[in-house]
Scaffold this motif. Structure first.
Motif, short mmCIF file in Angstrom:
data_model
loop_
_atom_site.label_atom_id
_atom_site.label_comp_id
_atom_site.label_asym_id
_atom_site.label_seq_id
_atom_site.Cartn_x
_atom_site.Cartn_y
_atom_site.Cartn_z
N TRP A 24 -3.27 -7.06 1.34
CA TRP A 24 -3.57 -5.90 2.20
C TRP A 24 -3.39 -6.75 3.41
N LYS A 67 -5.89 -5.55 -2.54
CA LYS A 67 -6.96 -5.96 -1.48
C LYS A 67 -7.63 -7.53 -1.98
N ASP A 93 0.23 -6.92 4.72
CA ASP A 93 0.75 -5.73 5.13
C ASP A 93 0.35 -5.24 6.44
N ILE A 129 0.75 -1.03 -0.04
CA ILE A 129 -0.11 0.02 0.01
C ILE A 129 0.68 1.23 -0.09
N ALA A 155 -4.84 -0.23 -5.39
CA ALA A 155 -5.16 -0.86 -4.14
C ALA A 155 -6.12 -1.67 -4.05
#
Length: 83
Positions: free
Chosen positions: A71, A66, A74, A20, A62
């Motif tokens: 995501w 996801k 992270d 991200i 993004a």
């Protein structure tokens, strides 16, 4: 100054562990290109670059991160580093 910020952001994209954060840094590069287009008196190209390059591309990247589940990696990685 703008070119230096863009180069630093481009290098940051390659070195960041967080996906991200890399997307955000790539978006900064695109915004820098937009500013350069404004300085070259091409406001229509600058608006297009800002909209597509920084806005739409960042959103698509993004959402892809996801969708792939990166995501969550992270979030878990950043929690482990602070412990």
């Amino acid at each position: 100054l703008i070119v230096l910020v863009m180069l630093a952001s481009a290098v940051a994209v390659l070195l960041m562990k967080s996906h991200i954060a890399a997307v955000a840094a790539a978006s900064i590069v695109s915004l820098g290109v937009s500013v350069i287009f404004v300085l070259l008196h091409a406001p229509d190209v600058a608006m297009t670059e800002a909209t597509v390059g920084a806005g739409l591309s960042s959103l698509i990247l993004a959402l892809g991160i996801k969708k792939l589940g990166l995501w969550k990696q992270d979030v878990s990685n950043s929690g482990d580093e602070s412990s």
